[in-house]
Design a protein around this motif. Structure first.
Motif, PDB file in Angstrom:
ATOM      1  N   GLU A  35      24.995  40.575 -25.982  1.00 30.62           N
ATOM      2  CA  GLU A  35      25.011  40.803 -24.536  1.00 30.62           C
ATOM      3  C   GLU A  35      25.793  42.079 -24.248  1.00 30.62           C
ATOM      4  O   GLU A  35      26.934  42.211 -24.664  1.00 30.62           O
ATOM      5  CB  GLU A  35      25.671  39.634 -23.807  1.00 30.62           C
ATOM      6  N   GLY A  36      25.177  43.009 -23.587  1.00 33.50           N
ATOM      7  CA  GLY A  36      25.843  44.263 -23.278  1.00 33.50           C
ATOM      8  C   GLY A  36      25.819  45.281 -24.401  1.00 33.50           C
ATOM      9  O   GLY A  36      26.365  46.372 -24.257  1.00 33.50           O
ATOM     10  N   LEU A  37      25.199  44.950 -25.510  1.00 34.68           N
ATOM     11  CA  LEU A  37      25.134  45.888 -26.635  1.00 34.68           C
ATOM     12  C   LEU A  37      24.353  47.142 -26.260  1.00 34.68           C
ATOM     13  O   LEU A  37      24.658  48.235 -26.729  1.00 34.68           O
ATOM     14  CB  LEU A  37      24.507  45.213 -27.857  1.00 34.68           C
ATOM     15  N   ASP A  38      23.374  46.997 -25.361  1.00 33.62           N
ATOM     16  CA  ASP A  38      22.576  48.154 -24.959  1.00 33.62           C
ATOM     17  C   ASP A  38      23.402  49.215 -24.239  1.00 33.62           C
ATOM     18  O   ASP A  38      23.006  50.369 -24.160  1.00 33.62           O
ATOM     19  CB  ASP A  38      21.375  47.728 -24.121  1.00 33.62           C
ATOM     20  N   ALA A  39      24.591  48.857 -23.753  1.00 31.88           N
ATOM     21  CA  ALA A  39      25.466  49.839 -23.117  1.00 31.88           C
ATOM     22  C   ALA A  39      26.070  50.800 -24.137  1.00 31.88           C
ATOM     23  O   ALA A  39      26.403  51.938 -23.799  1.00 31.88           O
ATOM     24  CB  ALA A  39      26.583  49.138 -22.340  1.00 31.88           C
ATOM     25  N   VAL A  40      26.215  50.365 -25.378  1.00 25.96           N
ATOM     26  CA  VAL A  40      26.790  51.226 -26.422  1.00 25.96           C
ATOM     27  C   VAL A  40      25.755  51.640 -27.471  1.00 25.96           C
ATOM     28  O   VAL A  40      25.969  52.601 -28.200  1.00 25.96           O
ATOM     29  CB  VAL A  40      28.024  50.570 -27.107  1.00 25.96           C
ATOM     30  N   VAL A  41      24.648  50.911 -27.550  1.00 23.38           N
ATOM     31  CA  VAL A  41      23.542  51.252 -28.448  1.00 23.38           C
ATOM     32  C   VAL A  41      22.275  51.301 -27.587  1.00 23.38           C
ATOM     33  O   VAL A  41      21.534  50.320 -27.502  1.00 23.38           O
ATOM     34  CB  VAL A  41      23.385  50.230 -29.601  1.00 23.38           C
ATOM     35  N   PRO A  42      22.056  52.428 -26.893  1.00 23.92           N
ATOM     36  CA  PRO A  42      20.910  52.518 -25.982  1.00 23.92           C
ATOM     37  C   PRO A  42      19.588  52.221 -26.682  1.00 23.92           C
ATOM     38  O   PRO A  42      19.349  52.659 -27.802  1.00 23.92           O
ATOM     39  CB  PRO A  42      20.959  53.971 -25.499  1.00 23.92           C
ATOM     40  N   GLY A  43      18.749  51.449 -25.998  1.00 22.89           N
ATOM     41  CA  GLY A  43      17.420  51.147 -26.506  1.00 22.89           C
ATOM     42  C   GLY A  43      17.359  50.078 -27.573  1.00 22.89           C
ATOM     43  O   GLY A  43      16.289  49.815 -28.119  1.00 22.89           O
ATOM     44  N   VAL A  44      18.482  49.444 -27.885  1.00 24.20           N
ATOM     45  CA  VAL A  44      18.482  48.403 -28.903  1.00 24.20           C
ATOM     46  C   VAL A  44      17.572  47.255 -28.457  1.00 24.20           C
ATOM     47  O   VAL A  44      17.535  46.892 -27.284  1.00 24.20           O
ATOM     48  CB  VAL A  44      19.917  47.896 -29.207  1.00 24.20           C
ATOM     49  N   GLU A  45      16.826  46.724 -29.399  1.00 19.78           N
ATOM     50  CA  GLU A  45      15.987  45.539 -29.144  1.00 19.78           C
ATOM     51  C   GLU A  45      16.708  44.343 -29.741  1.00 19.78           C
ATOM     52  O   GLU A  45      17.029  44.342 -30.929  1.00 19.78           O
ATOM     53  CB  GLU A  45      14.618  45.699 -29.796  1.00 19.78           C
ATOM     54  N   VAL A  46      16.987  43.335 -28.923  1.00 16.83           N
ATOM     55  CA  VAL A  46      17.726  42.157 -29.378  1.00 16.83           C
ATOM     56  C   VAL A  46      16.767  40.988 -29.554  1.00 16.83           C
ATOM     57  O   VAL A  46      15.951  40.701 -28.686  1.00 16.83           O
ATOM     58  CB  VAL A  46      18.838  41.767 -28.383  1.00 16.83           C
ATOM     59  N   LEU A  47      16.892  40.336 -30.680  1.00 18.55           N
ATOM     60  CA  LEU A  47      16.138  39.118 -30.966  1.00 18.55           C
ATOM     61  C   LEU A  47      17.159  38.018 -31.217  1.00 18.55           C
ATOM     62  O   LEU A  47      17.927  38.099 -32.170  1.00 18.55           O
ATOM     63  CB  LEU A  47      15.231  39.327 -32.184  1.00 18.55           C
ATOM     64  N   GLU A  48      17.206  37.016 -30.346  1.00 12.04           N
ATOM     65  CA  GLU A  48      18.145  35.902 -30.487  1.00 12.04           C
ATOM     66  C   GLU A  48      17.493  34.794 -31.301  1.00 12.04           C
ATOM     67  O   GLU A  48      16.425  34.298 -30.937  1.00 12.04           O
ATOM     68  CB  GLU A  48      18.553  35.370 -29.114  1.00 12.04           C
ATOM     69  N   ILE A  49      18.155  34.428 -32.403  1.00 13.23           N
ATOM     70  CA  ILE A  49      17.598  33.419 -33.295  1.00 13.23           C
ATOM     71  C   ILE A  49      18.720  32.538 -33.838  1.00 13.23           C
ATOM     72  O   ILE A  49      19.887  32.935 -33.844  1.00 13.23           O
ATOM     73  CB  ILE A  49      16.824  34.078 -34.470  1.00 13.23           C
TER      74      ILE A  49
END
Length: 152
Positions: free
Chosen positions: A24-38
């Protein structure tokens, strides 16, 4: 650069949700990151891993002290012969290379947990570690300068 973050865990077991909270909020420091929750790494994830330019595995850890952040680059390895369900991150990378001919650079970022019993709250130690853990994830991505290995 397409960065895939595989956020592991469940929010139903306290600090086991650390990987999900880290995403959560990772896109603020890694722009464009695609997160897959598993909840766990499966052979089915090898294809999506093979298509990424870099992969972050985000998880809780029972090792170390609560709130301790660990980050390390990963190398692919052959999956255990009798894989039934869950894989280790290195095995998933090896499977991506074996099945799809690509293994992107990857890193594992973990936060040491304190409480893994049923409940939906993170411990104060894990909560406090989240901003620095996101920063460590960003540093790992910046280190993804190694070219993607191709199987020939």
């Amino acid at each position: 650069m397409k960065i895939l973050a595989l956020a592991l865990g469940t929010t139903l077991r306290g600090d086991d949700g650390a990987g999900l909270a880290l995403a959560e909020g990772l896109d603020a420091v890694v722009p464009g990151v695609e997160v897959l929750e598993i909840q766990e790494l499966l052979p089915d994830h090898a294809e999506v891993v093979s298509r990424a330019d870099g992969v972050l595995f985000l998880d809780a850890s029972v090792a170390g002290t609560p709130g301790e952040i660990r980050a390390a680059r990963l190398l692919p390895r052959t999956a255990r012969a009798a894989v039934i369900h869950a894989l280790m991150p290195e095995e998933l990378l090896g499977l991506a290379r074996a099945l799809f001919g690509r293994c992107p650079p990857a890193a594992l970022v973990t936060i040491g947990g304190k409480e893994f019993s049923f409940g939906d709250a993170l411990s104060p130690e894990v909560e406090a570690a989240l901003p620095l853990a996101r920063e460590r994830a960003r540093e790992m991505v910046e280190g993804f300068t190694t070219p993607t290995s191709e199987v020939g």
